[in-house]
Design a protein around this motif. Sequence first.
Motif, PDB file in Angstrom:
ATOM      1  N   LEU A 151      22.223  56.381 101.351  1.00 43.94           N
ATOM      2  CA  LEU A 151      21.999  55.997 103.049  1.00 43.94           C
ATOM      3  C   LEU A 151      22.057  53.593 103.016  1.00 43.94           C
ATOM      4  CD1 LEU A 151      19.371  58.393 104.852  1.00 43.94           C
ATOM      5  CD2 LEU A 151      22.138  58.412 104.588  1.00 43.94           C
ATOM      6  N   SER A 152      23.076  53.670 103.102  1.00 44.08           N
ATOM      7  CA  SER A 152      23.149  51.501 102.986  1.00 44.08           C
ATOM      8  C   SER A 152      23.056  51.060 104.674  1.00 44.08           C
ATOM      9  CB  SER A 152      23.802  51.833 102.122  1.00 44.08           C
ATOM     10  OG  SER A 152      25.564  52.118 102.436  1.00 44.08           O
ATOM     11  N   ASP A 153      22.846  49.302 104.320  1.00 43.76           N
ATOM     12  CA  ASP A 153      23.544  48.552 105.361  1.00 43.76           C
ATOM     13  C   ASP A 153      25.065  48.682 105.558  1.00 43.76           C
ATOM     14  OD1 ASP A 153      23.967  47.003 107.484  1.00 43.76           O
ATOM     15  OD2 ASP A 153      21.773  46.316 107.027  1.00 43.76           O
ATOM     16  N   GLY A 154      25.046  48.930 106.939  1.00 46.23           N
ATOM     17  CA  GLY A 154      26.713  49.573 106.632  1.00 46.23           C
ATOM     18  C   GLY A 154      27.550  47.885 107.446  1.00 46.23           C
ATOM     19  N   VAL A 155      26.630  46.914 107.560  1.00 49.74           N
ATOM     20  CA  VAL A 155      27.208  45.821 108.047  1.00 49.74           C
ATOM     21  C   VAL A 155      26.333  44.821 107.428  1.00 49.74           C
ATOM     22  CG1 VAL A 155      27.281  46.743 110.249  1.00 49.74           C
ATOM     23  CG2 VAL A 155      25.694  45.500 109.559  1.00 49.74           C
ATOM     24  N   ALA A 156      26.229  44.944 105.854  1.00 48.44           N
ATOM     25  CA  ALA A 156      25.396  44.118 104.950  1.00 48.44           C
ATOM     26  C   ALA A 156      26.619  43.651 103.941  1.00 48.44           C
ATOM     27  CB  ALA A 156      24.139  44.579 104.413  1.00 48.44           C
ATOM     28  N   GLY A 157      28.043  44.083 103.855  1.00 48.72           N
ATOM     29  CA  GLY A 157      28.354  43.196 103.227  1.00 48.72           C
ATOM     30  C   GLY A 157      29.333  44.501 102.556  1.00 48.72           C
ATOM     31  N   ASP A 158      29.938  43.901 101.331  1.00 50.53           N
ATOM     32  CA  ASP A 158      30.561  44.933 100.677  1.00 50.53           C
ATOM     33  C   ASP A 158      30.085  45.868  99.906  1.00 50.53           C
ATOM     34  OD1 ASP A 158      32.075  45.847  98.817  1.00 50.53           O
ATOM     35  OD2 ASP A 158      32.621  43.978  97.385  1.00 50.53           O
ATOM     36  N   GLN A 159      29.882  47.239 100.529  1.00 53.43           N
ATOM     37  CA  GLN A 159      29.481  48.500 100.205  1.00 53.43           C
ATOM     38  C   GLN A 159      29.796  48.349  98.488  1.00 53.43           C
ATOM     39  OE1 GLN A 159      27.104  49.795 101.842  1.00 53.43           O
ATOM     40  NE2 GLN A 159      27.479  48.337 103.110  1.00 53.43           N
ATOM     41  N   GLN A 160      31.041  47.933  98.307  1.00 50.97           N
ATOM     42  CA  GLN A 160      31.046  48.609  96.881  1.00 50.97           C
ATOM     43  C   GLN A 160      30.232  47.654  95.863  1.00 50.97           C
ATOM     44  OE1 GLN A 160      33.718  50.283  95.423  1.00 50.97           O
ATOM     45  NE2 GLN A 160      32.656  50.209  93.416  1.00 50.97           N
ATOM     46  N   GLU A 161      29.787  46.752  96.450  1.00 53.57           N
ATOM     47  CA  GLU A 161      28.566  46.594  95.404  1.00 53.57           C
ATOM     48  C   GLU A 161      26.868  47.209  95.084  1.00 53.57           C
ATOM     49  OE1 GLU A 161      28.044  42.762  93.264  1.00 53.57           O
ATOM     50  OE2 GLU A 161      30.120  43.390  93.693  1.00 53.57           O
ATOM     51  N   VAL A 162      26.775  48.115  95.959  1.00 54.65           N
ATOM     52  CA  VAL A 162      25.908  49.269  96.285  1.00 54.65           C
ATOM     53  C   VAL A 162      26.262  49.698  95.249  1.00 54.65           C
ATOM     54  CG1 VAL A 162      24.764  50.881  97.460  1.00 54.65           C
ATOM     55  CG2 VAL A 162      25.408  48.409  99.098  1.00 54.65           C
ATOM     56  N   ILE A 163      27.454  50.190  94.902  1.00 52.09           N
ATOM     57  CA  ILE A 163      27.878  51.567  94.426  1.00 52.09           C
ATOM     58  C   ILE A 163      27.865  50.420  92.601  1.00 52.09           C
ATOM     59  CG2 ILE A 163      29.668  52.675  93.454  1.00 52.09           C
ATOM     60  CD1 ILE A 163      28.657  53.609  96.187  1.00 52.09           C
ATOM     61  N   ARG A 164      27.943  49.946  92.267  1.00 52.19           N
ATOM     62  CA  ARG A 164      27.837  48.762  91.241  1.00 52.19           C
ATOM     63  C   ARG A 164      26.738  49.329  90.657  1.00 52.19           C
ATOM     64  NH1 ARG A 164      32.237  45.250  93.519  1.00 52.19           N
ATOM     65  NH2 ARG A 164      34.390  45.524  92.503  1.00 52.19           N
ATOM     66  N   GLY A 165      25.643  48.848  91.823  1.00 53.83           N
ATOM     67  CA  GLY A 165      24.345  48.655  91.462  1.00 53.83           C
ATOM     68  C   GLY A 165      23.276  50.273  91.201  1.00 53.83           C
ATOM     69  N   VAL A 166      24.221  51.130  91.654  1.00 53.74           N
ATOM     70  CA  VAL A 166      23.943  52.528  91.516  1.00 53.74           C
ATOM     71  C   VAL A 166      24.698  53.108  90.269  1.00 53.74           C
ATOM     72  CG1 VAL A 166      24.645  54.924  91.722  1.00 53.74           C
ATOM     73  CG2 VAL A 166      23.795  53.506  93.643  1.00 53.74           C
ATOM     74  N   HIS A 167      25.147  52.299  89.541  1.00 55.04           N
ATOM     75  CA  HIS A 167      26.341  52.858  88.373  1.00 55.04           C
ATOM     76  C   HIS A 167      25.612  52.360  87.070  1.00 55.04           C
ATOM     77  CE1 HIS A 167      29.320  52.510  85.551  1.00 55.04           C
ATOM     78  NE2 HIS A 167      29.509  53.674  85.994  1.00 55.04           N
ATOM     79  N   ASP A 168      25.541  50.976  87.185  1.00 56.02           N
ATOM     80  CA  ASP A 168      24.262  50.424  86.677  1.00 56.02           C
ATOM     81  C   ASP A 168      22.822  51.022  85.700  1.00 56.02           C
ATOM     82  OD1 ASP A 168      25.766  48.244  86.456  1.00 56.02           O
ATOM     83  OD2 ASP A 168      24.393  46.847  87.563  1.00 56.02           O
ATOM     84  N   VAL A 169      21.850  51.769  86.977  1.00 57.06           N
ATOM     85  CA  VAL A 169      21.055  53.088  86.177  1.00 57.06           C
ATOM     86  C   VAL A 169      21.810  54.414  86.319  1.00 57.06           C
ATOM     87  CG1 VAL A 169      19.021  53.356  87.676  1.00 57.06           C
ATOM     88  CG2 VAL A 169      19.665  51.672  88.504  1.00 57.06           C
ATOM     89  N   VAL A 170      22.598  54.754  86.681  1.00 54.52           N
ATOM     90  CA  VAL A 170      22.368  56.382  86.743  1.00 54.52           C
ATOM     91  C   VAL A 170      23.663  56.549  86.171  1.00 54.52           C
ATOM     92  CG1 VAL A 170      21.276  57.141  88.488  1.00 54.52           C
ATOM     93  CG2 VAL A 170      23.994  57.025  88.786  1.00 54.52           C
ATOM     94  N   GLY A 171      24.491  55.936  85.607  1.00 53.39           N
ATOM     95  CA  GLY A 171      25.893  55.942  85.449  1.00 53.39           C
ATOM     96  C   GLY A 171      27.266  56.210  85.996  1.00 53.39           C
ATOM     97  N   ALA A 172      27.662  57.118  84.918  1.00 53.57           N
ATOM     98  CA  ALA A 172      28.805  57.971  85.814  1.00 53.57           C
ATOM     99  C   ALA A 172      28.983  58.939  85.526  1.00 53.57           C
ATOM    100  CB  ALA A 172      30.370  57.279  85.581  1.00 53.57           C
ATOM    101  N   GLY A 173      27.323  59.949  85.392  1.00 57.32           N
ATOM    102  CA  GLY A 173      27.488  61.436  85.377  1.00 57.32           C
ATOM    103  C   GLY A 173      26.746  61.733  86.547  1.00 57.32           C
ATOM    104  N   VAL A 174      26.461  61.430  87.170  1.00 50.65           N
ATOM    105  CA  VAL A 174      25.399  61.841  88.331  1.00 50.65           C
ATOM    106  C   VAL A 174      25.637  62.480  89.608  1.00 50.65           C
ATOM    107  CG1 VAL A 174      23.164  61.173  90.041  1.00 50.65           C
ATOM    108  CG2 VAL A 174      23.291  61.140  87.810  1.00 50.65           C
ATOM    109  N   PRO A 175      26.164  63.001  90.564  1.00 47.37           N
ATOM    110  CA  PRO A 175      27.138  62.991  91.620  1.00 47.37           C
ATOM    111  C   PRO A 175      26.238  62.430  92.602  1.00 47.37           C
ATOM    112  CG  PRO A 175      26.390  65.266  90.799  1.00 47.37           C
ATOM    113  CD  PRO A 175      25.528  64.414  89.928  1.00 47.37           C
ATOM    114  N   LEU A 176      26.928  61.634  93.577  1.00 51.31           N
ATOM    115  CA  LEU A 176      26.783  60.777  94.610  1.00 51.31           C
ATOM    116  C   LEU A 176      27.066  61.379  95.829  1.00 51.31           C
ATOM    117  CD1 LEU A 176      27.337  57.376  92.845  1.00 51.31           C
ATOM    118  CD2 LEU A 176      25.015  58.661  92.560  1.00 51.31           C
ATOM    119  N   ALA A 177      26.576  61.044  97.020  1.00 51.32           N
ATOM    120  CA  ALA A 177      26.404  61.527  98.367  1.00 51.32           C
ATOM    121  C   ALA A 177      25.813  60.564  99.524  1.00 51.32           C
ATOM    122  CB  ALA A 177      26.681  62.927  98.865  1.00 51.32           C
TER     123      ALA A 177
END
Length: 409
Positions: A151-177
């Motif tokens: 759950l992220s801040d919807g007006v904080a900026g480019d949300q793709q940056e959040v996903i990049r940060g998540v990917h840095d930690v869990v990689g590409a194999g963990v389901p996200l919702a």
Amino acid sequence: MGPAQTAQGATHPESASTKRSSTRWVGVGHARSRASADAGHEAAEQALAGREAKLVVVFASDTYELGELVGAIRAEAGDAPLVGCTTAGELSHLGPSDEGVVVTALGGDGFEVRTAIGRGTPGQLREAGSAAAAAMTELDPGDRHRALMLLSDGVAGDQQEVIRGVHDVVGAGVPLAGGCAGDGMKMEQTFQIYGDEVITGGVVGAAIASDGPIGLGWSHGWERVGEPMLVTSSTGNRVDEIDDRPALDLYLESLGAPPEVGTDPREFTRWARTHPLGLGRRRNGHEPVRCVGEADFERRSISCTAEVPAGGLAWFMHGDAESVLRSTSKACRDAVGALGGSPPLAIVAFDCIGRRGVLGDERIAEEVASIRDCAGDAPIAGLYTYGEIARLKGVNALHSQTFVAMAIG
């Protein structure tokens, strides 16, 4: 990152708003009371029904005094890990609301949960995403089904940056919702909830491991308008030129926007939520859709909820009530179908506010009914979002103008 929240749970008899197995249960409460403490108490009491939860999730209107609301929920939930965010509207098996609160509780020995927070710091969404994703690293390794809810801040900026940060930690194999928090369509400030804290600009994560399957489905229902165009100039989520013309001018002209949309920021935001920008197909078949959230009337540019790469193809998009409803049914069928024949304990929905704008008040109840058709007698919890998160694997997890269903089996 704050310390991970943990809790032990127990199984108790089910309530009317609960679906359970022998070792796992999910309860949902929905309150519309104007008084913050009363609403929190009512929704939490419905969801918990006197049981100890492994996780409590709160979707709440920003019109509440959030400290009072969370305090009342905490009084019912005890020390259970608690995450949540503000909304652009809420939904449950009882229907939609605009100034309410939906509380979801998961419990039983068949669930293991860890939570984490990425605190809001301007320009550091990637770091916040990484901090929230660290919840997954706290789970005991094993063969159980897993998913990471964000759950992220919807007006904080480019949300793709959040996903990049998540990917840095869990990689590409963990389901996200998950989804991006809202503020009732003001597009000014949203809030995230972590334990007893209410913050802004952050990301919260809940890593869930379950003895039963967790199914994901998503679909947007939008259709392309006209011929493909080339994004000739963009920076991050701001689009300056399309086909070598000012992006705002082409956007308004191509879609026949009313005159006031081109001069009034609030009118623009209200109109643009039903006119997204579609991007070219990715190698995995994914066709991203971007919500157009703001206009810069001096630069003649438009800003989206996530990155729009220069040099890529784009389309203006449109939809109608029928296409939106079909996409909701498809996402729910896909999520429940992924349970392998197991009935759902609950469906958690992340539904873009732009889609609600297409349906209107007269047909939004039909969307909730279509979710109920897939859920059966299982409870439903959800929120209207400023962006959606869903993937099974890979790097493409950020969506706009999309319906995401997470079925807990």
